[in-house]
Design a protein around this motif. Structure first.
Motif, short mmCIF file in Angstrom:
data_model
loop_
_atom_site.label_atom_id
_atom_site.label_comp_id
_atom_site.label_asym_id
_atom_site.label_seq_id
_atom_site.Cartn_x
_atom_site.Cartn_y
_atom_site.Cartn_z
N THR A 3 41.11 17.82 14.22
CA THR A 3 40.62 17.37 12.91
C THR A 3 39.39 18.19 12.57
N GLN A 4 39.34 18.66 11.38
CA GLN A 4 38.23 19.47 10.94
C GLN A 4 37.12 18.57 10.41
N SER A 5 35.91 18.83 10.85
CA SER A 5 34.76 18.06 10.38
C SER A 5 34.47 18.42 8.94
N PRO A 6 34.02 17.44 8.13
CA PRO A 6 33.68 17.76 6.75
C PRO A 6 32.51 18.74 6.69
N THR A 7 32.46 19.51 5.64
CA THR A 7 31.40 20.49 5.46
C THR A 7 30.05 19.81 5.33
N THR A 8 29.07 20.32 6.06
CA THR A 8 27.69 19.86 5.90
C THR A 8 27.02 20.75 4.87
N TRP A 9 26.41 20.09 3.88
CA TRP A 9 25.72 20.78 2.79
C TRP A 9 24.23 20.59 2.92
N ILE A 10 23.48 21.64 2.68
CA ILE A 10 22.04 21.56 2.54
C ILE A 10 21.76 21.77 1.05
N THR A 11 21.22 20.73 0.42
CA THR A 11 20.87 20.81 -1.00
C THR A 11 19.36 20.98 -1.08
N ILE A 12 18.92 22.06 -1.68
CA ILE A 12 17.50 22.39 -1.74
C ILE A 12 17.01 22.18 -3.17
N CYS A 53 15.44 19.15 -8.95
CA CYS A 53 14.74 17.89 -8.71
C CYS A 53 15.55 16.89 -7.89
N LEU A 54 15.04 16.63 -6.71
CA LEU A 54 15.54 15.54 -5.87
C LEU A 54 14.67 14.29 -6.02
N MET A 55 13.74 14.33 -6.96
CA MET A 55 12.86 13.21 -7.29
C MET A 55 11.97 12.79 -6.12
N GLY A 56 11.55 13.74 -5.32
CA GLY A 56 10.64 13.47 -4.23
C GLY A 56 9.36 14.25 -4.40
N CYS A 57 8.90 14.34 -5.63
CA CYS A 57 7.79 15.23 -5.98
C CYS A 57 6.54 15.02 -5.14
N GLN A 58 6.27 13.80 -4.75
CA GLN A 58 5.08 13.54 -3.92
C GLN A 58 5.26 14.04 -2.50
N GLN A 59 6.50 14.44 -2.15
CA GLN A 59 6.78 14.86 -0.77
C GLN A 59 7.41 16.24 -0.71
N GLY A 60 7.23 17.06 -1.75
CA GLY A 60 7.86 18.38 -1.79
C GLY A 60 7.30 19.29 -0.72
N ASN A 62 11.56 19.47 -0.78
CA ASN A 62 12.59 18.53 -0.35
C ASN A 62 13.96 19.18 -0.20
N VAL A 63 14.73 18.66 0.76
CA VAL A 63 16.12 19.05 0.94
C VAL A 63 16.92 17.80 1.28
N ALA A 64 18.21 17.84 1.01
CA ALA A 64 19.13 16.79 1.44
C ALA A 64 20.17 17.43 2.34
N VAL A 65 20.55 16.73 3.40
CA VAL A 65 21.61 17.19 4.30
C VAL A 65 22.71 16.14 4.23
N GLN A 66 23.91 16.58 3.80
CA GLN A 66 24.98 15.64 3.49
C GLN A 66 26.33 16.16 3.95
N ALA A 67 27.21 15.23 4.29
CA ALA A 67 28.62 15.53 4.54
C ALA A 67 29.41 14.25 4.30
N ALA A 68 30.60 14.40 3.79
CA ALA A 68 31.46 13.25 3.51
C ALA A 68 31.72 12.47 4.79
#
Length: 127
Positions: A3-12, A53-60, A62-68
């Protein structure tokens, strides 16, 4: 059959501006970090994308790491540096290798320790 793992995305977030950002520099801190993350991810089993904008301006920055089907994370408070970019990418690769998205703390790159802001459970498969 594997089974192939879902793609991990880095959103910057490419609009992040850290305190003291110099408007005359021509690029936001987020754009500069995005460039470094994209370079660090070349040839590795993760994908990158930018968002305004990830709406984390006070903590810039920011990135999100996501996979289904996996835990998803927001990380922030990054300086713009090759070390930060490499740590983000190395951690995202570990996320991709994990069946659940949870990565044992002992394997975290030093560059991401102290930068986790939120963790989100995976979305349900059905309504």
């Amino acid at each position: 059959m594997s089974t192939q793992s879902p793609t991990t995305w880095i959103t910057i977030c490419d609009t992040c501006k850290r305190e003291g950002w110099d408007e005359t520099s021509g690029a936001t801190d987020g754009e500069r970090l995005a460039n470094l993350v994209e370079q660090a991810a070349e040839g590795l089993p993760v994908r990158t994308r930018r968002t305004s904008c990830l709406m984390g301006c006070q903590q810039g920055c920011n990135v999100a790491v996501q996979a289904a089907g996996k835990l998803n994370y927001t990380l922030g408070r990054f300086e713009v540096s090759e070390e930060a970019a490499r740590g983000i990418v190395d951690w995202a690769v570990l996320h991709g290798e994990s069946a659940t998205g949870q990565v044992p703390y002992r394997t975290w790159p030093q560059a991401v320790k102290g930068h986790f802001v939120t963790r989100h459970p995976p979305l349900p498969d059905a309504e």
